[in-house]
Scaffold this motif. Structure first.
Motif, PDB file in Angstrom:
ATOM      1  N   CYS A  60       3.065  -4.270   1.928  1.00 50.86           N
ATOM      2  CA  CYS A  60       2.103  -5.288   1.482  1.00 50.86           C
ATOM      3  C   CYS A  60       1.666  -4.997   0.050  1.00 50.86           C
ATOM      4  O   CYS A  60       1.336  -3.872  -0.297  1.00 50.86           O
ATOM      5  N   HIS A  62      -0.849  -6.643  -1.197  1.00 50.36           N
ATOM      6  CA  HIS A  62      -2.233  -7.118  -1.164  1.00 50.36           C
ATOM      7  C   HIS A  62      -2.411  -8.356  -2.057  1.00 50.36           C
ATOM      8  O   HIS A  62      -3.321  -8.420  -2.875  1.00 50.36           O
ATOM      9  N   CYS A  76      -7.813  -5.277   2.639  1.00 49.35           N
ATOM     10  CA  CYS A  76      -6.842  -6.288   2.234  1.00 49.35           C
ATOM     11  C   CYS A  76      -6.893  -7.455   3.223  1.00 49.35           C
ATOM     12  O   CYS A  76      -6.960  -7.257   4.434  1.00 49.35           O
ATOM     13  N   CYS A  79      -3.088  -7.172   5.158  1.00 51.45           N
ATOM     14  CA  CYS A  79      -2.705  -6.032   6.004  1.00 51.45           C
ATOM     15  C   CYS A  79      -3.902  -5.291   6.594  1.00 51.45           C
ATOM     16  O   CYS A  79      -3.753  -4.500   7.519  1.00 51.45           O
ATOM     17  N   THR A  81      -5.683  -2.921   5.296  1.00 49.18           N
ATOM     18  CA  THR A  81      -5.930  -1.527   4.905  1.00 49.18           C
ATOM     19  C   THR A  81      -7.065  -1.461   3.888  1.00 49.18           C
ATOM     20  O   THR A  81      -7.293  -2.398   3.121  1.00 49.18           O
TER      21      THR A  81
HETATM   22 ZN   LIG Z   1      -2.347  -5.501   1.986  1.00 51.56          ZN
END
Ligand SMILES: [Zn+2]
Length: 226
Positions: A60, A62, A76, A79, A81
């Motif tokens: 990803c 982001h 994000c 995803c 995270t």
């Molecule tokens: Zn991400």
């Protein structure tokens, strides 16, 4: 695959993954009456899904930015995270150019008391048999020579090792070593500018200098006996 397609694919993958994780949670982990043995098995599955999450998150970029959670963390939008958390793995494409990190240089005019405090990056990669090492640090005090404390200058050194040859590119010098001293404490090699040597001695060195019409030094070639 275009960037947009990649993003859509990942979004779909994450949606499916999060649904699976929720499913395991709702039906086995947070549900009353599930036998212990079964619950343990699904706890394992949940952990494994967590690893898939980590793997997918590496892909990803982001793209849609971050949002604030109730715990005041920035995560994000795709995803999930947390922003700024150090990644433990790096994902590289098998084909095409690979990129890890970006060029960093010394970033302070200060001299630090220890090497550890002056340290910026020291990292290496073994790439198809060749070893590359990047060592960047600010200036620091060293007592390498026992009583005499000396200042080690800030430096960015990049070293490539291949077939026993070692080439180090620093800010003020480029070192090329075909042979390292065989044992510790052995005599260091001599070093001279070419013009300081006699022609008959120069003949021992299979070195070709490259230069232009103005005798501007452009590089050199070393012929290697195979
Ligand atoms: Zn991400």
């Amino acid at each position: 695959m275009t960037e947009e397609m990649e993003k859509d694919r990942l979004k779909r993958e994450f949606k499916r993954l999060f649904e699976s994780m929720d499913f395991v949670c709702d039906n086995y982990l947070n549900k009353e009456g599930v036998p212990r043995k079964e619950q343990k098995r699904f706890a394992d599955i949940y952990q494994q899904l967590g690893q898939v999450w980590e793997f997918l998150a590496l892909q990803c970029k982001h793209w849609d930015g971050h949002k604030k959670t109730r715990e005041k963390k920035e995560v994000c939008r795709i995803c999930g995270t947390v922003k700024g958390v150090e990644e433990t793995h790096i994902l590289l494409p098998a084909k095409g150019p690979k990129k890890i990190g970006k060029a960093v240089s010394p970033n302070s005019v200060n001299t630090f008391p220890t090497k550890k405090e002056a340290w910026i990056i020291k990292d290496s990669i073994r790439f198809h048999g060749a070893l590359m090492d990047v060592d960047v640090h600010n200036s620091y005090k060293s007592n390498l020579f026992k009583e005499h404390e000396i200042n080690i200058a800030a430096e960015r050194n990049v070293t490539l090792k291949e077939r026993g040859v070692e080439c180090t590119i620093g800010k003020h010098r480029i070192d090329l070593d075909l042979e390292k001293p065989k044992r510790r404490g052995s005599k260091p090699p001599y070093g001279n500018f070419a013009f300081e040597l006699r022609k008959k001695d120069l003949k021992h060195f299979p070195v070709i200098f490259k230069f232009d019409d103005d005798f501007r030094f452009l590089g050199l070639t070393i012929l290697v006996r195979s």
